[in-house]
Design an enzyme around this catalytic site. Structure first.
Site, PDB file in Angstrom:
ATOM      1  N   CYS A  59     -11.317 -27.816  -7.028  1.00 15.95           N
ATOM      2  CA  CYS A  59     -12.766 -27.881  -7.231  1.00 15.95           C
ATOM      3  C   CYS A  59     -13.221 -27.119  -8.475  1.00 15.95           C
ATOM      4  O   CYS A  59     -13.956 -27.643  -9.310  1.00 15.95           O
ATOM      5  CB  CYS A  59     -13.511 -27.416  -5.984  1.00 15.95           C
ATOM      6  SG  CYS A  59     -13.251 -25.690  -5.506  1.00 15.95           S
ATOM      7  N   HIS A 119     -15.834 -23.157  -2.310  1.00 23.13           N
ATOM      8  CA  HIS A 119     -15.848 -24.524  -2.825  1.00 23.13           C
ATOM      9  C   HIS A 119     -17.027 -24.699  -3.775  1.00 23.13           C
ATOM     10  O   HIS A 119     -18.087 -24.106  -3.589  1.00 23.13           O
ATOM     11  CB  HIS A 119     -15.955 -25.536  -1.683  1.00 23.13           C
ATOM     12  CG  HIS A 119     -15.782 -26.951  -2.143  1.00 23.13           C
ATOM     13  ND1 HIS A 119     -14.595 -27.423  -2.638  1.00 23.13           N
ATOM     14  CD2 HIS A 119     -16.664 -27.990  -2.220  1.00 23.13           C
ATOM     15  CE1 HIS A 119     -14.738 -28.708  -2.982  1.00 23.13           C
ATOM     16  NE2 HIS A 119     -15.987 -29.053  -2.739  1.00 23.13           N
ATOM     17  N   HIS A 150     -16.926 -33.828  -6.793  1.00 24.30           N
ATOM     18  CA  HIS A 150     -16.092 -32.655  -6.535  1.00 24.30           C
ATOM     19  C   HIS A 150     -14.668 -33.088  -6.207  1.00 24.30           C
ATOM     20  O   HIS A 150     -14.387 -34.256  -6.001  1.00 24.30           O
ATOM     21  CB  HIS A 150     -16.678 -31.806  -5.404  1.00 24.30           C
ATOM     22  CG  HIS A 150     -16.677 -32.474  -4.057  1.00 24.30           C
ATOM     23  ND1 HIS A 150     -16.310 -31.837  -2.917  1.00 24.30           N
ATOM     24  CD2 HIS A 150     -17.008 -33.735  -3.665  1.00 24.30           C
ATOM     25  CE1 HIS A 150     -16.418 -32.650  -1.873  1.00 24.30           C
ATOM     26  NE2 HIS A 150     -16.840 -33.810  -2.311  1.00 24.30           N
TER      27      HIS A 150
END
Length: 150
Positions: free
Chosen positions: A36, A84, A96
């Protein structure tokens, strides 16, 4: 009207969207795979903005935080205790690199994501410069202290 430069967020978003379908690779930040924060790092690098490597560092690089209701395309949104990060692609969506076994994709921001939302930042070069200065000061050796002698 003169040709204006493309805003950094548009360049970064185009980069991230172009990587859809690329495999998730833990620690990845290349065309062979992204995690990510690696995807965000490379997307903004393509726009001329150097970000720190991890999601936690990327969040900390900017003093101005963006609320859920103020998210705009190009913003970096952070979730799950800064574990994240994704980039807002359009209202209610983000691009993402989700997890191992998955690929870079655009997804709708679900209620679950909203409940895991920590905050967001709007990357700009001045914010990253300030973060780099803070890191440089943290890494600098401690000054020599005078010692008492008898």
């Amino acid at each position: 009207m003169a040709n204006l430069p493309t805003p950094a967020w548009k360049t970064a978003l185009a980069y991230a969207m172009d990587k859809r379908g690329t495999p998730y690779v833990w620690g990845g930040a290349s065309k062979s795979g992204y995690d990510c924060s690696g995807l965000m790092l490379r997307a903004y690098e393509a726009a001329g903005i150097d970000l720190p490597r991890t999601a936690r560092q990327q969040y900390g690089a900017f003093s101005k935080k963006i609320a859920w209701n103020d998210l705009k395309p190009g913003d970096l949104a952070f979730f799950s205790n800064l574990g994240h990060v994704g980039m807002i692609s359009k209202p209610g969506h983000m691009v993402h690199a989700p997890r191992s076994g998955d690929v870079v994709k655009e997804e709708r921001l679900s209620e679950w994501r909203r409940s895991a939302f920590v905050g967001a930042v709007r990357p700009d070069p001045s914010g990253v410069r300030r973060w780099a200065e803070i890191l440089d000061k943290r890494r600098a050796p401690a000054p020599n202290m005078p010692t008492a002698t008898l």
